[in-house]
Write a protein that holds these residues in place. Structure first.
Motif, PDB file in Angstrom:
ATOM      1  N   GLU A   1       0.835  -1.210   0.000  1.00  0.00           N
ATOM      2  CA  GLU A   1       0.000   0.000   0.000  1.00  0.00           C
ATOM      3  C   GLU A   1       0.866   1.255   0.000  1.00  0.00           C
ATOM      4  OE1 GLU A   1      -3.931  -1.732   2.371  1.00  0.00           O
ATOM      5  OE2 GLU A   1      -2.368  -0.642   3.461  1.00  0.00           O
ATOM      6  N   ALA A   2       1.945   1.236   0.788  1.00  0.00           N
ATOM      7  CA  ALA A   2       2.847   2.392   0.828  1.00  0.00           C
ATOM      8  C   ALA A   2       3.536   2.585  -0.523  1.00  0.00           C
ATOM      9  CB  ALA A   2       3.884   2.202   1.934  1.00  0.00           C
ATOM     10  N   GLY A   3       3.925   1.485  -1.157  1.00  0.00           N
ATOM     11  CA  GLY A   3       4.551   1.571  -2.470  1.00  0.00           C
ATOM     12  C   GLY A   3       3.609   2.123  -3.521  1.00  0.00           C
ATOM     13  N   ARG A   4       2.352   1.754  -3.440  1.00  0.00           N
ATOM     14  CA  ARG A   4       1.374   2.283  -4.387  1.00  0.00           C
ATOM     15  C   ARG A   4       1.133   3.771  -4.162  1.00  0.00           C
ATOM     16  NH1 ARG A   4      -3.035  -2.725  -4.826  1.00  0.00           N
ATOM     17  NH2 ARG A   4      -1.776  -3.962  -6.299  1.00  0.00           N
ATOM     18  N   GLU A   5       1.094   4.177  -2.906  1.00  0.00           N
ATOM     19  CA  GLU A   5       0.927   5.607  -2.608  1.00  0.00           C
ATOM     20  C   GLU A   5       2.105   6.410  -3.142  1.00  0.00           C
ATOM     21  OE1 GLU A   5       0.282   6.182   1.539  1.00  0.00           O
ATOM     22  OE2 GLU A   5      -1.577   5.016   1.580  1.00  0.00           O
ATOM     23  N   ALA A   6       3.296   5.814  -3.066  1.00  0.00           N
ATOM     24  CA  ALA A   6       4.499   6.491  -3.571  1.00  0.00           C
ATOM     25  C   ALA A   6       4.667   6.303  -5.081  1.00  0.00           C
ATOM     26  CB  ALA A   6       5.729   5.962  -2.845  1.00  0.00           C
ATOM     27  N   GLU A   7       3.777   5.502  -5.682  1.00  0.00           N
ATOM     28  CA  GLU A   7       3.789   5.209  -7.123  1.00  0.00           C
ATOM     29  C   GLU A   7       5.040   4.443  -7.558  1.00  0.00           C
ATOM     30  OE1 GLU A   7       3.085   8.819  -9.272  1.00  0.00           O
ATOM     31  OE2 GLU A   7       0.991   8.957  -8.600  1.00  0.00           O
ATOM     32  N   SER A   8       5.654   3.735  -6.605  1.00  0.00           N
ATOM     33  CA  SER A   8       6.784   2.872  -6.958  1.00  0.00           C
ATOM     34  C   SER A   8       6.324   1.444  -7.215  1.00  0.00           C
ATOM     35  CB  SER A   8       7.839   2.891  -5.846  1.00  0.00           C
ATOM     36  OG  SER A   8       7.276   2.513  -4.601  1.00  0.00           O
ATOM     37  N   ILE A   9       5.100   1.129  -6.807  1.00  0.00           N
ATOM     38  CA  ILE A   9       4.467  -0.150  -7.106  1.00  0.00           C
ATOM     39  C   ILE A   9       3.193   0.165  -7.886  1.00  0.00           C
ATOM     40  CG2 ILE A   9       3.332  -2.204  -6.142  1.00  0.00           C
ATOM     41  CD1 ILE A   9       5.185  -2.020  -3.753  1.00  0.00           C
ATOM     42  N   PRO A  10       3.003  -0.458  -9.039  1.00  0.00           N
ATOM     43  CA  PRO A  10       1.839  -0.120  -9.868  1.00  0.00           C
ATOM     44  C   PRO A  10       0.534  -0.599  -9.249  1.00  0.00           C
ATOM     45  CG  PRO A  10       3.000  -1.990 -10.804  1.00  0.00           C
ATOM     46  CD  PRO A  10       3.861  -1.480  -9.679  1.00  0.00           C
ATOM     47  N   PRO A  11      -0.585   0.054  -9.620  1.00  0.00           N
ATOM     48  CA  PRO A  11      -1.889  -0.413  -9.129  1.00  0.00           C
ATOM     49  C   PRO A  11      -2.204  -1.793  -9.688  1.00  0.00           C
ATOM     50  CG  PRO A  11      -2.154   1.238 -10.859  1.00  0.00           C
ATOM     51  CD  PRO A  11      -0.695   1.211 -10.522  1.00  0.00           C
ATOM     52  N   GLY A  12      -3.174  -2.447  -9.072  1.00  0.00           N
ATOM     53  CA  GLY A  12      -3.533  -3.795  -9.504  1.00  0.00           C
ATOM     54  C   GLY A  12      -4.527  -4.403  -8.557  1.00  0.00           C
ATOM     55  N   PRO A  13      -4.464  -5.703  -8.343  1.00  0.00           N
ATOM     56  CA  PRO A  13      -5.379  -6.366  -7.413  1.00  0.00           C
ATOM     57  C   PRO A  13      -5.239  -5.778  -6.013  1.00  0.00           C
ATOM     58  CG  PRO A  13      -4.208  -7.973  -8.758  1.00  0.00           C
ATOM     59  CD  PRO A  13      -3.547  -6.659  -9.000  1.00  0.00           C
ATOM     60  N   PRO A  14      -6.206  -6.045  -5.133  1.00  0.00           N
ATOM     61  CA  PRO A  14      -6.119  -5.542  -3.758  1.00  0.00           C
ATOM     62  C   PRO A  14      -4.770  -5.882  -3.125  1.00  0.00           C
ATOM     63  CG  PRO A  14      -8.258  -6.538  -4.136  1.00  0.00           C
ATOM     64  CD  PRO A  14      -7.439  -6.824  -5.350  1.00  0.00           C
ATOM     65  N   ALA A  15      -4.283  -4.950  -2.308  1.00  0.00           N
ATOM     66  CA  ALA A  15      -2.944  -5.118  -1.719  1.00  0.00           C
ATOM     67  C   ALA A  15      -2.823  -6.412  -0.926  1.00  0.00           C
ATOM     68  CB  ALA A  15      -2.618  -3.921  -0.827  1.00  0.00           C
ATOM     69  N   ARG A  16      -3.885  -6.795  -0.207  1.00  0.00           N
ATOM     70  CA  ARG A  16      -3.800  -8.034   0.571  1.00  0.00           C
ATOM     71  C   ARG A  16      -3.670  -9.248  -0.339  1.00  0.00           C
ATOM     72  NH1 ARG A  16      -4.572 -10.414   5.509  1.00  0.00           N
ATOM     73  NH2 ARG A  16      -5.471 -12.503   5.422  1.00  0.00           N
ATOM     74  N   ALA A  17      -4.389  -9.236  -1.470  1.00  0.00           N
ATOM     75  CA  ALA A  17      -4.283 -10.351  -2.408  1.00  0.00           C
ATOM     76  C   ALA A  17      -2.866 -10.448  -2.960  1.00  0.00           C
ATOM     77  CB  ALA A  17      -5.288 -10.174  -3.545  1.00  0.00           C
ATOM     78  N   VAL A  18      -2.272  -9.305  -3.265  1.00  0.00           N
ATOM     79  CA  VAL A  18      -0.895  -9.296  -3.760  1.00  0.00           C
ATOM     80  C   VAL A  18       0.053  -9.784  -2.668  1.00  0.00           C
ATOM     81  CG1 VAL A  18       0.974  -7.862  -4.681  1.00  0.00           C
ATOM     82  CG2 VAL A  18      -1.386  -7.433  -5.392  1.00  0.00           C
ATOM     83  N   ALA A  19      -0.216  -9.386  -1.413  1.00  0.00           N
ATOM     84  CA  ALA A  19       0.625  -9.827  -0.290  1.00  0.00           C
ATOM     85  C   ALA A  19       0.549 -11.345  -0.129  1.00  0.00           C
ATOM     86  CB  ALA A  19       0.185  -9.134   0.992  1.00  0.00           C
ATOM     87  N   LEU A  20      -0.633 -11.908  -0.268  1.00  0.00           N
ATOM     88  CA  LEU A  20      -0.778 -13.364  -0.174  1.00  0.00           C
ATOM     89  C   LEU A  20       0.002 -14.059  -1.288  1.00  0.00           C
ATOM     90  CD1 LEU A  20      -4.603 -13.500   0.621  1.00  0.00           C
ATOM     91  CD2 LEU A  20      -2.783 -14.314   2.132  1.00  0.00           C
ATOM     92  N   ALA A  21      -0.085 -13.507  -2.508  1.00  0.00           N
ATOM     93  CA  ALA A  21       0.669 -14.081  -3.627  1.00  0.00           C
ATOM     94  C   ALA A  21       2.171 -13.908  -3.421  1.00  0.00           C
ATOM     95  CB  ALA A  21       0.238 -13.416  -4.934  1.00  0.00           C
ATOM     96  N   PHE A  22       2.567 -12.766  -2.874  1.00  0.00           N
ATOM     97  CA  PHE A  22       3.977 -12.473  -2.590  1.00  0.00           C
ATOM     98  C   PHE A  22       4.556 -13.524  -1.643  1.00  0.00           C
ATOM     99  CE2 PHE A  22       7.278 -10.642   0.015  1.00  0.00           C
ATOM    100  CZ  PHE A  22       7.986  -9.766  -0.801  1.00  0.00           C
ATOM    101  N   VAL A  23       3.874 -13.752  -0.540  1.00  0.00           N
ATOM    102  CA  VAL A  23       4.366 -14.714   0.458  1.00  0.00           C
ATOM    103  C   VAL A  23       4.336 -16.128  -0.102  1.00  0.00           C
ATOM    104  CG1 VAL A  23       3.931 -15.725   2.731  1.00  0.00           C
ATOM    105  CG2 VAL A  23       3.751 -13.245   2.407  1.00  0.00           C
TER     106      VAL A  23
END
Length: 208
Positions: free
Chosen positions: A147-169
């Protein structure tokens, strides 16, 4: 003359060393065999102690396994989480987490959380609850960084942050397990894996 300032190990010091050795041996055993197939006598033998020493520290297998779950979380926080907290940039923090987790799992304890989560899935069991608490803490950390990366625009928008976090882990754990024994490549490939999950341009990310 012997160094009189050097203190001899106290009983508390010896007990702590014994406990640490037993916890790490149990973590390896849980990673390889799971809870149901964990043999306490083998844990004690691998740690270099007797079964009596193990029972002096832990009352039973459940007590030992809950202690392992706490030990893994605390050790991860010290060795990986602390370094993640020092990164002010969310992307750098997430890549530090990926590389640090790969290095942490070289101890052959990479499967502990996954093995226990699967074994106790759907059960209201103290061990399962302990493992889920640690897993949820990691997912929450990754979610906040995304979420912080998206706010800083260093991580692009996409699926909900929690879903991305689950995929990340999930992607990170799978990569680390698959690369067990390949120390020369694990950290780099773990970082490359999560770059894709985060939707980052791999050519724009520094991966030493």
């Amino acid at each position: 003359m012997p160094d009189e300032t050097r203190k001899r190990p106290t009983q508390a010091d010896r007990s702590l060393r014994t406990r640490s050795a037993l916890l790490e041996a149990a973590a390896r055993g849980l990673s390889r065999y799971g809870y149901g197939n964990l043999v306490l006598e083998q844990v004690a033998k691998e740690a270099g102690y007797t079964r009596g020493a193990l029972y002096h520290q832990f009352k039973d297998k459940q007590d030992l396994t809950q202690a392992v779950a706490e030990w893994v979380q605390e050790t991860w926080d010290q060795e990986v989480g602390h370094r993640v907290e020092q990164e002010s940039d969310p992307v750098a923090a997430l890549l530090t987490l990926a590389r640090g987790h790969a290095v942490f799992c070289r101890r052959d304890i990479a499967r502990v959380a996954i093995a226990l989560r699967l074994e106790f899935s759907g059960q209201d069991h103290p061990v399962g609850r302990s493992v889920e608490e640690g897993y949820e803490a990691l997912i929450t950390l990754c979610t906040l960084l995304i979420e912080a990366g998206r706010e800083a625009e260093s991580i692009p928008p996409g699926p909900p942050a929690r879903a991305v976090a689950l995929a990340f882990v999930g992607a990170l754990e799978g990569t680390v397990i698959a690369l067990a024994g390949h120390v020369e490549h694990d950290a780099l490939l773990a970082a490359r894996t999560v770059v894709g999950v985060l939707g980052l341009d791999p050519l724009a990310v520094s991966l030493p």
